[in-house]
Motif scaffolding. Sequence first.
Motif, PDB file in Angstrom:
ATOM      1  N   THR A  38      67.491  -5.688   7.366  1.00  0.00           N
ATOM      2  CA  THR A  38      68.922  -5.955   7.514  1.00  0.00           C
ATOM      3  C   THR A  38      69.258  -7.371   7.063  1.00  0.00           C
ATOM      4  OG1 THR A  38      69.038  -4.428   9.384  1.00  0.00           O
ATOM      5  CG2 THR A  38      70.842  -5.996   9.160  1.00  0.00           C
ATOM      6  N   LEU A  39      68.419  -8.334   7.432  1.00  0.00           N
ATOM      7  CA  LEU A  39      68.644  -9.720   7.019  1.00  0.00           C
ATOM      8  C   LEU A  39      68.465  -9.876   5.511  1.00  0.00           C
ATOM      9  CD1 LEU A  39      66.833 -11.592   9.922  1.00  0.00           C
ATOM     10  CD2 LEU A  39      69.292 -11.239   9.610  1.00  0.00           C
ATOM     11  N   ARG A  40      67.494  -9.163   4.957  1.00  0.00           N
ATOM     12  CA  ARG A  40      67.272  -9.200   3.509  1.00  0.00           C
ATOM     13  C   ARG A  40      68.496  -8.656   2.770  1.00  0.00           C
ATOM     14  NH1 ARG A  40      62.676  -5.942   2.779  1.00  0.00           N
ATOM     15  NH2 ARG A  40      61.526  -7.667   3.694  1.00  0.00           N
ATOM     16  N   ASP A  41      69.053  -7.546   3.288  1.00  0.00           N
ATOM     17  CA  ASP A  41      70.241  -6.948   2.667  1.00  0.00           C
ATOM     18  C   ASP A  41      71.436  -7.890   2.774  1.00  0.00           C
ATOM     19  OD1 ASP A  41      68.698  -4.710   2.138  1.00  0.00           O
ATOM     20  OD2 ASP A  41      69.515  -3.540   3.818  1.00  0.00           O
ATOM     21  N   LEU A  42      71.607  -8.519   3.918  1.00  0.00           N
ATOM     22  CA  LEU A  42      72.709  -9.455   4.116  1.00  0.00           C
ATOM     23  C   LEU A  42      72.564 -10.659   3.193  1.00  0.00           C
ATOM     24  CD1 LEU A  42      75.256 -10.228   5.668  1.00  0.00           C
ATOM     25  CD2 LEU A  42      73.784 -11.247   7.415  1.00  0.00           C
ATOM     26  N   ARG A  43      71.344 -11.168   3.045  1.00  0.00           N
ATOM     27  CA  ARG A  43      71.102 -12.297   2.151  1.00  0.00           C
ATOM     28  C   ARG A  43      71.438 -11.917   0.708  1.00  0.00           C
ATOM     29  NH1 ARG A  43      66.566 -13.518  -0.471  1.00  0.00           N
ATOM     30  NH2 ARG A  43      65.270 -12.279   0.901  1.00  0.00           N
ATOM     31  N   ALA A  44      71.051 -10.733   0.302  1.00  0.00           N
ATOM     32  CA  ALA A  44      71.337 -10.278  -1.063  1.00  0.00           C
ATOM     33  C   ALA A  44      72.842 -10.114  -1.277  1.00  0.00           C
ATOM     34  CB  ALA A  44      70.619  -8.965  -1.341  1.00  0.00           C
ATOM     35  N   ALA A  45      73.551  -9.579  -0.282  1.00  0.00           N
ATOM     36  CA  ALA A  45      75.003  -9.409  -0.397  1.00  0.00           C
ATOM     37  C   ALA A  45      75.707 -10.760  -0.433  1.00  0.00           C
ATOM     38  CB  ALA A  45      75.531  -8.570   0.762  1.00  0.00           C
ATOM     39  N   LEU A  68      61.429 -21.119  17.022  1.00  0.00           N
ATOM     40  CA  LEU A  68      61.801 -22.198  17.934  1.00  0.00           C
ATOM     41  C   LEU A  68      62.589 -21.672  19.134  1.00  0.00           C
ATOM     42  CD1 LEU A  68      62.827 -25.087  15.512  1.00  0.00           C
ATOM     43  CD2 LEU A  68      60.741 -24.897  16.882  1.00  0.00           C
ATOM     44  N   VAL A  69      63.490 -20.742  18.892  1.00  0.00           N
ATOM     45  CA  VAL A  69      64.275 -20.153  19.971  1.00  0.00           C
ATOM     46  C   VAL A  69      63.355 -19.402  20.930  1.00  0.00           C
ATOM     47  CG1 VAL A  69      66.013 -18.389  20.504  1.00  0.00           C
ATOM     48  CG2 VAL A  69      66.424 -20.033  18.669  1.00  0.00           C
ATOM     49  N   GLU A  70      62.430 -18.641  20.380  1.00  0.00           N
ATOM     50  CA  GLU A  70      61.527 -17.849  21.213  1.00  0.00           C
ATOM     51  C   GLU A  70      60.572 -18.710  22.037  1.00  0.00           C
ATOM     52  OE1 GLU A  70      59.661 -15.028  18.612  1.00  0.00           O
ATOM     53  OE2 GLU A  70      61.520 -13.945  18.272  1.00  0.00           O
ATOM     54  N   ILE A  71      59.972 -19.742  21.432  1.00  0.00           N
ATOM     55  CA  ILE A  71      58.973 -20.517  22.169  1.00  0.00           C
ATOM     56  C   ILE A  71      59.605 -21.464  23.195  1.00  0.00           C
ATOM     57  CG2 ILE A  71      57.241 -20.374  20.353  1.00  0.00           C
ATOM     58  CD1 ILE A  71      57.857 -23.239  19.587  1.00  0.00           C
ATOM     59  N   THR A  72      60.902 -21.738  23.049  1.00  0.00           N
ATOM     60  CA  THR A  72      61.576 -22.579  24.037  1.00  0.00           C
ATOM     61  C   THR A  72      62.267 -21.739  25.105  1.00  0.00           C
ATOM     62  OG1 THR A  72      63.596 -22.697  22.708  1.00  0.00           O
ATOM     63  CG2 THR A  72      61.970 -24.470  22.399  1.00  0.00           C
ATOM     64  N   ASN A  73      62.177 -20.423  24.991  1.00  0.00           N
ATOM     65  CA  ASN A  73      62.836 -19.510  25.926  1.00  0.00           C
ATOM     66  C   ASN A  73      64.326 -19.784  26.037  1.00  0.00           C
ATOM     67  OD1 ASN A  73      60.886 -17.683  26.679  1.00  0.00           O
ATOM     68  ND2 ASN A  73      60.149 -18.923  28.376  1.00  0.00           N
ATOM     69  N   ALA A  74      64.936 -20.122  24.934  1.00  0.00           N
ATOM     70  CA  ALA A  74      66.369 -20.407  24.930  1.00  0.00           C
ATOM     71  C   ALA A  74      67.143 -19.165  25.344  1.00  0.00           C
ATOM     72  CB  ALA A  74      66.810 -20.875  23.547  1.00  0.00           C
ATOM     73  N   ARG A  75      68.074 -19.346  26.237  1.00  0.00           N
ATOM     74  CA  ARG A  75      68.906 -18.226  26.677  1.00  0.00           C
ATOM     75  C   ARG A  75      70.233 -18.189  25.928  1.00  0.00           C
ATOM     76  NH1 ARG A  75      67.287 -15.538  31.486  1.00  0.00           N
ATOM     77  NH2 ARG A  75      65.390 -16.511  32.259  1.00  0.00           N
ATOM     78  N   LYS A  76      70.654 -19.348  25.458  1.00  0.00           N
ATOM     79  CA  LYS A  76      71.895 -19.429  24.694  1.00  0.00           C
ATOM     80  C   LYS A  76      71.631 -20.253  23.441  1.00  0.00           C
ATOM     81  CE  LYS A  76      74.839 -19.184  28.726  1.00  0.00           C
ATOM     82  NZ  LYS A  76      75.891 -19.836  29.515  1.00  0.00           N
ATOM     83  N   VAL A  77      72.156 -19.773  22.314  1.00  0.00           N
ATOM     84  CA  VAL A  77      72.006 -20.465  21.040  1.00  0.00           C
ATOM     85  C   VAL A  77      73.375 -20.478  20.375  1.00  0.00           C
ATOM     86  CG1 VAL A  77      70.906 -20.426  18.772  1.00  0.00           C
ATOM     87  CG2 VAL A  77      69.624 -19.698  20.789  1.00  0.00           C
ATOM     88  N   VAL A  78      73.773 -21.613  19.869  1.00  0.00           N
ATOM     89  CA  VAL A  78      75.034 -21.734  19.153  1.00  0.00           C
ATOM     90  C   VAL A  78      74.710 -22.007  17.693  1.00  0.00           C
ATOM     91  CG1 VAL A  78      77.178 -23.031  18.904  1.00  0.00           C
ATOM     92  CG2 VAL A  78      76.215 -22.639  21.180  1.00  0.00           C
ATOM     93  N   GLU A  79      75.198 -21.133  16.837  1.00  0.00           N
ATOM     94  CA  GLU A  79      75.034 -21.342  15.405  1.00  0.00           C
ATOM     95  C   GLU A  79      76.376 -21.759  14.843  1.00  0.00           C
ATOM     96  OE1 GLU A  79      73.562 -19.175  11.303  1.00  0.00           O
ATOM     97  OE2 GLU A  79      73.515 -18.046  13.160  1.00  0.00           O
ATOM     98  N   ILE A  80      76.430 -22.907  14.252  1.00  0.00           N
ATOM     99  CA  ILE A  80      77.676 -23.428  13.708  1.00  0.00           C
ATOM    100  C   ILE A  80      77.641 -23.237  12.194  1.00  0.00           C
ATOM    101  CG2 ILE A  80      79.081 -25.491  13.407  1.00  0.00           C
ATOM    102  CD1 ILE A  80      77.875 -26.471  16.060  1.00  0.00           C
ATOM    103  N   GLY A  81      78.702 -22.670  11.669  1.00  0.00           N
ATOM    104  CA  GLY A  81      78.784 -22.491  10.229  1.00  0.00           C
ATOM    105  C   GLY A  81      78.316 -21.137   9.750  1.00  0.00           C
ATOM    106  N   VAL A  82      78.505 -20.092  10.540  1.00  0.00           N
ATOM    107  CA  VAL A  82      78.122 -18.744  10.121  1.00  0.00           C
ATOM    108  C   VAL A  82      78.994 -18.339   8.937  1.00  0.00           C
ATOM    109  CG1 VAL A  82      77.945 -16.344  10.821  1.00  0.00           C
ATOM    110  CG2 VAL A  82      77.369 -18.145  12.430  1.00  0.00           C
ATOM    111  N   PHE A  83      78.367 -17.887   7.848  1.00  0.00           N
ATOM    112  CA  PHE A  83      79.103 -17.559   6.624  1.00  0.00           C
ATOM    113  C   PHE A  83      79.384 -16.062   6.538  1.00  0.00           C
ATOM    114  CE2 PHE A  83      79.077 -16.991   1.872  1.00  0.00           C
ATOM    115  CZ  PHE A  83      80.315 -17.558   1.655  1.00  0.00           C
ATOM    116  N   THR A  84      78.342 -15.243   6.484  1.00  0.00           N
ATOM    117  CA  THR A  84      78.559 -13.781   6.377  1.00  0.00           C
ATOM    118  C   THR A  84      77.844 -13.007   7.472  1.00  0.00           C
ATOM    119  OG1 THR A  84      76.686 -13.586   4.868  1.00  0.00           O
ATOM    120  CG2 THR A  84      78.858 -13.800   3.867  1.00  0.00           C
ATOM    121  N   GLY A  85      77.350 -13.648   8.452  1.00  0.00           N
ATOM    122  CA  GLY A  85      76.726 -12.893   9.527  1.00  0.00           C
ATOM    123  C   GLY A  85      75.657 -13.666  10.188  1.00  0.00           C
TER     124      GLY A  85
END
Length: 85
Positions: A38-45, A68-85
């Motif tokens: 799914t990520l590969r398809d989104l990147r191509a699009a 990094l998210v997994e090994i820190t057991n992050a419960r909340k992540v904020v992604e700034i600048g989402v372009f297409t997904g």
Amino acid sequence: TKSSTLSGASSSRVPKPLLPLNTHLYEYILEHTREHQTLRDLRAATCDYPHGAQMQVPPEQGVFLQMLVEITNARKVVEIGVFTG
């Protein structure tokens, strides 16, 4: 400039690394980066948009951020600048 294709990806190109890496090390990283279909398809699009290829995180960086998210057991992540997904 030399660009590589990610193994398993059809014709999607991966930009050269942002940090200076030994060519053999970068090829190793690309060979061992697993990208979900799914990520590969989104990147191509995204590449179809004007400047789309410049607006996305390369697969190997996305996998690193996920780790990094997994090994820190992050419960909340904020992604700034989402372009297409």
